[in-house]
Design a protein around this motif. Structure first.
Motif, short mmCIF file in Angstrom:
data_model
loop_
_atom_site.label_atom_id
_atom_site.label_comp_id
_atom_site.label_asym_id
_atom_site.label_seq_id
_atom_site.Cartn_x
_atom_site.Cartn_y
_atom_site.Cartn_z
N PRO A 1 18.11 34.10 72.47
CA PRO A 1 19.40 33.59 72.01
C PRO A 1 19.56 32.11 72.38
O PRO A 1 18.99 31.63 73.34
N CYS A 2 20.38 31.44 71.59
CA CYS A 2 20.69 30.02 71.81
C CYS A 2 22.20 29.87 71.72
O CYS A 2 22.83 30.48 70.86
N ASN A 3 22.78 29.05 72.58
CA ASN A 3 24.24 28.84 72.57
C ASN A 3 24.73 28.27 71.24
O ASN A 3 25.88 28.49 70.86
N ILE A 4 23.88 27.56 70.56
CA ILE A 4 24.30 26.87 69.33
C ILE A 4 24.29 27.81 68.12
O ILE A 4 25.12 27.69 67.23
N PHE A 5 23.34 28.72 68.08
CA PHE A 5 23.19 29.62 66.92
C PHE A 5 23.56 31.04 67.33
O PHE A 5 22.68 31.90 67.51
N ALA A 6 24.83 31.29 67.47
CA ALA A 6 25.32 32.59 67.93
C ALA A 6 24.87 33.70 66.99
O ALA A 6 24.91 33.56 65.77
N GLY B 1 18.49 20.49 61.86
CA GLY B 1 17.06 20.19 61.89
C GLY B 1 16.23 21.19 62.66
O GLY B 1 15.19 20.83 63.22
N TYR B 2 16.66 22.44 62.69
CA TYR B 2 15.90 23.45 63.43
C TYR B 2 14.52 23.66 62.82
O TYR B 2 14.37 23.81 61.61
N HIS B 3 13.53 23.68 63.67
CA HIS B 3 12.15 24.01 63.29
C HIS B 3 11.70 25.17 64.18
O HIS B 3 12.00 25.16 65.38
N MET C 1 11.39 21.09 73.25
CA MET C 1 11.30 22.38 72.53
C MET C 1 12.37 23.29 73.12
O MET C 1 12.91 23.02 74.20
N CYS C 2 12.67 24.35 72.42
CA CYS C 2 13.72 25.27 72.87
C CYS C 2 13.47 25.71 74.32
O CYS C 2 14.42 25.84 75.10
N ASN C 3 12.23 25.91 74.66
CA ASN C 3 11.90 26.40 76.00
C ASN C 3 12.28 25.43 77.11
O ASN C 3 12.40 25.80 78.27
N THR C 4 12.50 24.16 76.75
CA THR C 4 12.90 23.16 77.76
C THR C 4 14.34 22.71 77.53
O THR C 4 14.76 21.69 78.08
N CYS C 5 15.08 23.46 76.73
CA CYS C 5 16.45 23.08 76.35
C CYS C 5 17.47 23.89 77.16
O CYS C 5 17.31 25.10 77.35
N ALA C 6 18.53 23.21 77.58
CA ALA C 6 19.58 23.86 78.36
C ALA C 6 20.36 24.90 77.55
O ALA C 6 21.03 25.76 78.13
N GLN C 7 20.27 24.82 76.22
CA GLN C 7 21.03 25.75 75.38
C GLN C 7 20.35 27.11 75.24
O GLN C 7 20.97 28.07 74.78
N LEU C 8 19.08 27.20 75.59
CA LEU C 8 18.35 28.46 75.42
C LEU C 8 18.78 29.49 76.46
O LEU C 8 18.91 29.17 77.64
N GLN C 9 18.99 30.69 76.01
CA GLN C 9 19.41 31.80 76.87
C GLN C 9 18.32 32.87 76.87
O GLN C 9 17.27 32.69 76.29
N LEU D 1 18.34 34.65 66.97
CA LEU D 1 17.35 34.31 67.99
C LEU D 1 16.52 33.13 67.50
O LEU D 1 16.14 33.07 66.34
N VAL D 2 16.26 32.20 68.41
CA VAL D 2 15.43 31.04 68.06
C VAL D 2 14.07 31.20 68.73
O VAL D 2 13.93 31.89 69.74
N ASN D 3 13.08 30.54 68.18
CA ASN D 3 11.74 30.63 68.75
C ASN D 3 11.67 29.71 69.96
O ASN D 3 12.11 28.56 69.89
N GLY E 1 10.54 26.35 69.31
CA GLY E 1 11.25 25.61 68.27
C GLY E 1 11.92 24.36 68.78
O GLY E 1 11.74 23.94 69.94
N TRP E 2 12.72 23.77 67.92
CA TRP E 2 13.44 22.54 68.27
C TRP E 2 14.56 22.32 67.27
O TRP E 2 14.46 22.74 66.11
N CYS E 3 15.65 21.69 67.73
CA CYS E 3 16.68 21.21 66.81
C CYS E 3 17.31 19.95 67.42
O CYS E 3 17.03 19.60 68.57
N LYS E 4 18.16 19.28 66.64
CA LYS E 4 18.77 17.99 67.05
C LYS E 4 19.66 18.12 68.28
O LYS E 4 19.99 17.12 68.91
N VAL E 5 20.08 19.34 68.62
CA VAL E 5 21.01 19.53 69.73
C VAL E 5 20.25 19.67 71.07
O VAL E 5 20.86 19.86 72.11
N TRP E 6 18.96 19.54 71.05
CA TRP E 6 18.16 19.72 72.26
C TRP E 6 18.75 18.90 73.41
O TRP E 6 19.07 17.72 73.26
N VAL E 7 18.91 19.58 74.55
CA VAL E 7 19.42 18.96 75.78
C VAL E 7 18.50 19.40 76.91
O VAL E 7 18.24 20.60 77.06
#
Ligand code: SF4
Length: 109
Positions: free
Chosen positions: A87-92, A49-51, A70-78, A95-97, A100-106
């Motif tokens: 970069p995001c740990n989930i989408f090796a 569900g990435y947007h 949003m990605c900017n508040t997610c622990a997966q964002l690098q 690059l994610v915006n 953005g956002w996806c279902k894995v947001w933590v």
């Protein structure tokens, strides 16, 4: 007034053109090496569900989404804070915006 170009002038011109082309090639190479932006149509992105913008997430279709996520508040964002694409740990390898956002947001700690 007429001007004449010597063979030396012609060679100088060629050297400038070749040098500029080489520099441009180096820039293209550097950009080509940068990871691509994750497309929302990528099969894994769709499955999760990435947007590219969290503002476009339909909360009915994605009930785990909540305002402020949003990605900017997610622990997966690098990567470097402030960069739009990171970069995001989930989408090796992609690059994610940062908006953005996806279902894995933590939630970031
Ligand atoms: S895991 Fe987090 S940083 Fe990665 S795309 Fe999903 S919400 Fe964005």
């Amino acid at each position: 007034m007429s001007q004449t170009f010597s063979r030396r002038d012609a060679l100088k011109g060629i050297a400038v053109v070749v040098g500029a082309a080489g520099a441009a090639s180096t820039v293209r190479t550097a950009r080509a090496d940068a990871p691509a932006h994750l497309s929302p149509t990528d099969p894994t992105a769709q499955a999760l569900g990435y947007h590219e913008s969290a503002k476009t997430v339909d909360a009915k279709a994605f009930p785990t989404y909540a305002a402020g996520q949003m990605c900017n508040t997610c622990a997966q964002l690098q990567g470097k804070p402030g960069d739009e694409w990171r970069p995001c740990n989930i989408f090796a390898g992609k690059l994610v915006n940062q908006n953005g956002w996806c279902k894995v947001w933590v939630k970031k700690a």
